[in-house]
Design a protein around this motif. Structure first.
Motif, PDB file in Angstrom:
ATOM      1  N   UNK A  22       0.729  -1.166   0.132  1.00 16.61           N
ATOM      2  CA  UNK A  22      -0.035  -0.077   0.423  1.00 16.61           C
ATOM      3  C   UNK A  22       0.995   2.137  -0.319  1.00 16.61           C
ATOM      4  N   UNK A  23       0.148   2.874  -0.477  1.00 13.31           N
ATOM      5  CA  UNK A  23       0.992   3.809  -0.907  1.00 13.31           C
ATOM      6  C   UNK A  23       1.666   4.058   1.045  1.00 13.31           C
ATOM      7  N   UNK A  24       0.217   3.800   1.352  1.00 13.79           N
ATOM      8  CA  UNK A  24       0.982   4.446   3.290  1.00 13.79           C
ATOM      9  C   UNK A  24       1.093   3.337   4.305  1.00 13.79           C
ATOM     10  N   UNK A  25       2.392   2.998   4.491  1.00 16.66           N
ATOM     11  CA  UNK A  25       3.077   2.100   5.130  1.00 16.66           C
ATOM     12  C   UNK A  25       2.382   2.344   6.889  1.00 16.66           C
ATOM     13  N   UNK A  26       1.620   2.872   7.303  1.00 13.95           N
ATOM     14  CA  UNK A  26       2.185   3.319   8.504  1.00 13.95           C
ATOM     15  C   UNK A  26       0.810   2.316   9.039  1.00 13.95           C
ATOM     16  N   UNK A  27       0.899   1.436   9.683  1.00 15.07           N
ATOM     17  CA  UNK A  27      -0.202   1.363  10.989  1.00 15.07           C
ATOM     18  C   UNK A  27      -0.881   1.921  11.780  1.00 15.07           C
TER      19      UNK A  27
END
Lengths: 184, 184
Positions: A87-92
């Motif tokens: 995914x683009x945003x890798x932050x959980x």
DNA sequence: AGGATCATGTAACCGGTTACATGATTAC
DNA sequence: GTAATCATGTAACCGGTTACATGATCCT
């Protein structure tokens, strides 16, 4: 949405029952993903209806039957497609009740806050111990079953969990000191 | 179950609209709790039906109306009861898609894995910058509105987020080096 | 004999996500 | 003019949690 791929990924290593899957989750993926038994059985049913896994009942003399799930070719393809598209945003997304309570701690006694932080610190230490055991087990396991290549990445994820727990412990220590020093 | 208390806690500081609440979540609680707009409006409705908050429509000349929510005495009591009873297990459940993908990275090219870890590292750096801004803003804000006591705990939570992001950055750096060295 | 673990599920609920819908106001 | 932001929601869906249900087998 990721649980299904966690299941598929684990089934790539070895065919397993729902029960085994949960055990494996708890000893390898527990520091990245949580799953309840009921959720795993439900997901397996869905995966089977989509032909991403297949099941066969293994009869055992002197023991009762086991329903073993195996990943299908289609399941394997789906897994690889998922894996290769990060995914683009890798932050959980974070949902941490403990730290939210700390945020609002001005409405509590400092001593109670310190007590809870100490309890937190203790729990982090316990987790570290468990991680150490898991790390040792992972190394043994990999040598025995020649998982050398997967071991490398497994160890990376364990190291990440350890680093993050170390950071938490440090934070707890420093916070306790700050609360103490603010009293004077 | 904690979102409701996050809302109540924030309303203790200041009465707000649903929109403001989401903004405040995003600038203070975002590193402990995520909430979507739709969820906040739904929760506010529930809270109002239980008389934990009350709402009043503020008419403004030249602007359209705002529906401002205020915490009630009953809401305040419920919040304090929640705050003073920490759960036994203080560990937040983890659901981290990125690290699960790293776990399964043996099925990817090393270069692709490195690429994703670098991307992750960059995102962590961006987060650190945002946290720095939030920290500065928190300090200013607190001085202006004399939130000194709440500032202390707010800063503790920010520091924790920073420490954990620093740990992630370190992990990323070390992992990239390990992947690189394994090539030879 | 009894407790832990193996083993497989179902049902209901609840909380979080996605998508949709609408429109005013403000800053450029 | 137009894009961003302010502002308030609804509906449907999906994923995760809790509680329930059952019974065999293994270890002491």
């Amino acid at each position: 949405m990721s649980l299904r791929f966690g299941i598929l990924g684990l089934l790539k290593y070895k065919s397993m029952t729902g029960y085994d899957l949960q055990k494996t989750f708890n000893s390898s993926l527990q520091f990245m993903w949580n799953a309840k038994t009921s959720q795993i059985y439900r997901e397996l049913k869905t995966l089977e209806s989509q032909q991403l896994v297949s099941s066969s009942v293994i009869e055992q003399e002197s023991k009762f039957d086991r329903k073993v799930y195996t990943i299908t070719t289609k399941g394997n393809e789906a897994f690889l497609r998922w894996l290769q598209k990060f995914p683009q945003d890798l932050n959980a997304p974070i949902r941490d009740e403990f730290i939210m309570r700390i945020f609002f701690s001005e409405f509590m006694d400092d001593d109670e806050v310190s007590f809870e932080i100490r309890r937190y610190q203790k729990q982090q230490e316990d987790l570290l111990q468990i991680l150490n055991l898991i790390q040792n087990k992972a190394e043994l396991d990999a040598k025995e079953n020649s998982y050398e290549r997967s071991l490398f990445y497994w160890l990376l994820t364990i190291k990440r969990a350890m680093k993050s727990i170390e950071a938490e412990k440090e934070w707890a220590e420093e916070s306790l000191a700050l609360i103490e020093s603010r009293k004077g």
